[in-house]
Design a protein around this motif. Sequence first.
Motif, PDB file in Angstrom:
ATOM      1  N   ASP A  42       0.752 -11.084  10.892  1.00 54.31           N
ATOM      2  CA  ASP A  42       1.009 -12.465  11.306  1.00 54.31           C
ATOM      3  C   ASP A  42       0.355 -13.470  10.358  1.00 54.31           C
ATOM      4  O   ASP A  42       0.933 -14.527  10.063  1.00 54.31           O
ATOM      5  N   ARG A  43      -0.845 -13.146   9.877  1.00 52.82           N
ATOM      6  CA  ARG A  43      -1.496 -14.027   8.905  1.00 52.82           C
ATOM      7  C   ARG A  43      -0.687 -14.080   7.604  1.00 52.82           C
ATOM      8  O   ARG A  43      -0.507 -15.153   7.011  1.00 52.82           O
ATOM      9  N   MET A  44      -0.210 -12.917   7.165  1.00 56.31           N
ATOM     10  CA  MET A  44       0.614 -12.880   5.959  1.00 56.31           C
ATOM     11  C   MET A  44       1.920 -13.646   6.166  1.00 56.31           C
ATOM     12  O   MET A  44       2.410 -14.327   5.248  1.00 56.31           O
ATOM     13  N   ASN A  45       2.474 -13.560   7.357  1.00 57.88           N
ATOM     14  CA  ASN A  45       3.720 -14.268   7.645  1.00 57.88           C
ATOM     15  C   ASN A  45       3.520 -15.775   7.565  1.00 57.88           C
ATOM     16  O   ASN A  45       4.359 -16.496   7.012  1.00 57.88           O
ATOM     17  N   ASP A  46       2.400 -16.271   8.099  1.00 56.86           N
ATOM     18  CA  ASP A  46       2.112 -17.707   8.035  1.00 56.86           C
ATOM     19  C   ASP A  46       1.920 -18.161   6.587  1.00 56.86           C
ATOM     20  O   ASP A  46       2.435 -19.213   6.181  1.00 56.86           O
ATOM     21  N   GLU A  47       1.164 -17.375   5.819  1.00 57.37           N
ATOM     22  CA  GLU A  47       0.961 -17.714   4.403  1.00 57.37           C
ATOM     23  C   GLU A  47       2.290 -17.724   3.645  1.00 57.37           C
ATOM     24  O   GLU A  47       2.568 -18.624   2.849  1.00 57.37           O
ATOM     25  N   GLY A  48       3.093 -16.706   3.899  1.00 55.80           N
ATOM     26  CA  GLY A  48       4.382 -16.601   3.222  1.00 55.80           C
ATOM     27  C   GLY A  48       5.325 -17.730   3.590  1.00 55.80           C
ATOM     28  O   GLY A  48       6.095 -18.207   2.744  1.00 55.80           O
ATOM     29  N   SER A  49       5.264 -18.172   4.837  1.00 58.47           N
ATOM     30  CA  SER A  49       6.126 -19.272   5.274  1.00 58.47           C
ATOM     31  C   SER A  49       5.812 -20.549   4.509  1.00 58.47           C
ATOM     32  O   SER A  49       6.718 -21.287   4.089  1.00 58.47           O
ATOM     33  N   LYS A  99       3.313 -15.638  -5.855  1.00 58.41           N
ATOM     34  CA  LYS A  99       2.461 -15.614  -4.669  1.00 58.41           C
ATOM     35  C   LYS A  99       3.196 -14.984  -3.479  1.00 58.41           C
ATOM     36  O   LYS A  99       2.623 -14.183  -2.729  1.00 58.41           O
ATOM     37  N   LEU A 100       4.468 -15.347  -3.324  1.00 57.47           N
ATOM     38  CA  LEU A 100       5.249 -14.789  -2.214  1.00 57.47           C
ATOM     39  C   LEU A 100       5.474 -13.294  -2.419  1.00 57.47           C
ATOM     40  O   LEU A 100       5.447 -12.516  -1.455  1.00 57.47           O
ATOM     41  N   LEU A 101       5.672 -12.889  -3.678  1.00 57.81           N
ATOM     42  CA  LEU A 101       5.803 -11.464  -3.984  1.00 57.81           C
ATOM     43  C   LEU A 101       4.531 -10.716  -3.581  1.00 57.81           C
ATOM     44  O   LEU A 101       4.596  -9.617  -3.014  1.00 57.81           O
ATOM     45  N   SER A 102       3.378 -11.315  -3.851  1.00 61.24           N
ATOM     46  CA  SER A 102       2.105 -10.700  -3.479  1.00 61.24           C
ATOM     47  C   SER A 102       1.991 -10.540  -1.965  1.00 61.24           C
ATOM     48  O   SER A 102       1.515  -9.515  -1.466  1.00 61.24           O
ATOM     49  N   VAL A 103       2.450 -11.541  -1.228  1.00 59.14           N
ATOM     50  CA  VAL A 103       2.435 -11.466   0.241  1.00 59.14           C
ATOM     51  C   VAL A 103       3.327 -10.327   0.719  1.00 59.14           C
ATOM     52  O   VAL A 103       2.941  -9.541   1.598  1.00 59.14           O
ATOM     53  N   VAL A 104       4.526 -10.219   0.158  1.00 60.52           N
ATOM     54  CA  VAL A 104       5.453  -9.154   0.577  1.00 60.52           C
ATOM     55  C   VAL A 104       4.878  -7.784   0.219  1.00 60.52           C
ATOM     56  O   VAL A 104       5.038  -6.820   0.978  1.00 60.52           O
ATOM     57  N   ASP A 105       4.194  -7.681  -0.916  1.00 59.03           N
ATOM     58  CA  ASP A 105       3.542  -6.413  -1.282  1.00 59.03           C
ATOM     59  C   ASP A 105       2.486  -6.026  -0.242  1.00 59.03           C
ATOM     60  O   ASP A 105       2.360  -4.849   0.131  1.00 59.03           O
ATOM     61  N   LYS A 106       1.713  -7.003   0.222  1.00 58.86           N
ATOM     62  CA  LYS A 106       0.705  -6.734   1.254  1.00 58.86           C
ATOM     63  C   LYS A 106       1.365  -6.316   2.564  1.00 58.86           C
ATOM     64  O   LYS A 106       0.877  -5.427   3.262  1.00 58.86           O
ATOM     65  N   MET A 107       2.486  -6.953   2.884  1.00 59.81           N
ATOM     66  CA  MET A 107       3.225  -6.580   4.092  1.00 59.81           C
ATOM     67  C   MET A 107       3.763  -5.155   3.974  1.00 59.81           C
ATOM     68  O   MET A 107       3.801  -4.409   4.962  1.00 59.81           O
ATOM     69  N   THR A 108       4.170  -4.790   2.773  1.00 60.72           N
ATOM     70  CA  THR A 108       4.661  -3.425   2.536  1.00 60.72           C
ATOM     71  C   THR A 108       3.560  -2.402   2.809  1.00 60.72           C
ATOM     72  O   THR A 108       3.799  -1.352   3.412  1.00 60.72           O
ATOM     73  N   ARG A 109       2.335  -2.729   2.377  1.00 57.40           N
ATOM     74  CA  ARG A 109       1.207  -1.825   2.622  1.00 57.40           C
ATOM     75  C   ARG A 109       0.877  -1.750   4.110  1.00 57.40           C
ATOM     76  O   ARG A 109       0.499  -0.682   4.615  1.00 57.40           O
ATOM     77  N   ILE A 110       1.033  -2.858   4.816  1.00 61.26           N
ATOM     78  CA  ILE A 110       0.798  -2.857   6.262  1.00 61.26           C
ATOM     79  C   ILE A 110       1.791  -1.931   6.955  1.00 61.26           C
ATOM     80  O   ILE A 110       1.422  -1.121   7.820  1.00 61.26           O
ATOM     81  N   VAL A 111       3.062  -2.033   6.579  1.00 62.10           N
ATOM     82  CA  VAL A 111       4.087  -1.179   7.200  1.00 62.10           C
ATOM     83  C   VAL A 111       3.842   0.288   6.860  1.00 62.10           C
ATOM     84  O   VAL A 111       4.077   1.172   7.686  1.00 62.10           O
ATOM     85  N   SER A 112       3.337   0.563   5.660  1.00 65.07           N
ATOM     86  CA  SER A 112       2.996   1.940   5.285  1.00 65.07           C
ATOM     87  C   SER A 112       1.901   2.489   6.203  1.00 65.07           C
ATOM     88  O   SER A 112       1.953   3.654   6.630  1.00 65.07           O
ATOM     89  N   LYS A 113       0.929   1.656   6.539  1.00 66.68           N
ATOM     90  CA  LYS A 113      -0.128   2.081   7.454  1.00 66.68           C
ATOM     91  C   LYS A 113       0.418   2.277   8.866  1.00 66.68           C
ATOM     92  O   LYS A 113      -0.021   3.171   9.598  1.00 66.68           O
ATOM     93  N   MET A 114       1.383   1.450   9.254  1.00 64.65           N
ATOM     94  CA  MET A 114       2.022   1.615  10.557  1.00 64.65           C
ATOM     95  C   MET A 114       2.741   2.961  10.639  1.00 64.65           C
ATOM     96  O   MET A 114       2.705   3.642  11.666  1.00 64.65           O
ATOM     97  N   GLU A 115       3.388   3.330   9.541  1.00 62.03           N
ATOM     98  CA  GLU A 115       4.085   4.624   9.502  1.00 62.03           C
ATOM     99  C   GLU A 115       3.098   5.777   9.699  1.00 62.03           C
ATOM    100  O   GLU A 115       3.405   6.767  10.384  1.00 62.03           O
ATOM    101  N   LYS A 116       1.900   5.643   9.136  1.00 62.20           N
ATOM    102  CA  LYS A 116       0.881   6.678   9.306  1.00 62.20           C
ATOM    103  C   LYS A 116       0.410   6.771  10.751  1.00 62.20           C
ATOM    104  O   LYS A 116       0.084   7.858  11.239  1.00 62.20           O
TER     105      LYS A 116
END
Length: 217
Positions: A42-49, A99-116
């Motif tokens: 959610d923090r990443m989503n706000d920053e990305g917005s 900057k937005l690419l960096s946010v999406v990369d962080k979101m990608t890592r979050i989803v990877s942790k969710m998969e685990k």
Amino acid sequence: MEGLQGSETTTPGRKFQSAVTGSARKVKDNAADWHNLILKWDRMNDEGSTMANKIVNLGFNKSSQKEMQVMMADQDTSASSNSENAFENSRELEEECDKLLSVVDKMTRIVSKMEKLVSSEKGIIDLETFQYGTGGRQTPLFQTWPTSQFADVSSKLYEAYKQELTLKQAILQELAHTTNPDLSMVYLSCWLYQPYTDDRAKLLLEGLLLETGHRPI
């Protein structure tokens, strides 16, 4: 919302954590991790917005400056000044896209942790099947949920955020190149309001936290 103690954070959380062991301890840790990962998302989503809005505004400015350059092509001074402004605008646009690419990369890592976390829950089911047979554990780990329900909730949350990530990646690719204002507004709205992580996902998370004792009943 405050963070909960789990493998994703060291924030103080559960008062009776030491009394929970084995599969229950792991499931409780996973529930805390879900909570904390979604907070990070959610923090990443706000920053990305915020960044996405800047990209749209800079894109509109770039388009306007191109039109101005065509109109003033026969006026050397104005054309030169406009070219400088266009260069500065393009540089800012590129920075915001990075900057937005960096946010999406962080979101990608979050989803990877969710998969685990999903894999962890399925591993707990496999362990209980080995211990108790195909019928699994007869008594619930906490209040009322069978162990399989934790895996089911984790899978549904993961799929929701996985779809949301795919949408974010598509928006990232298209946002800076879109000259249609209406389409840009659609992209911004989709980023901010996250259609795949709706109230159902929030209810799943709250149910998980209630069942595992992170929320008072």
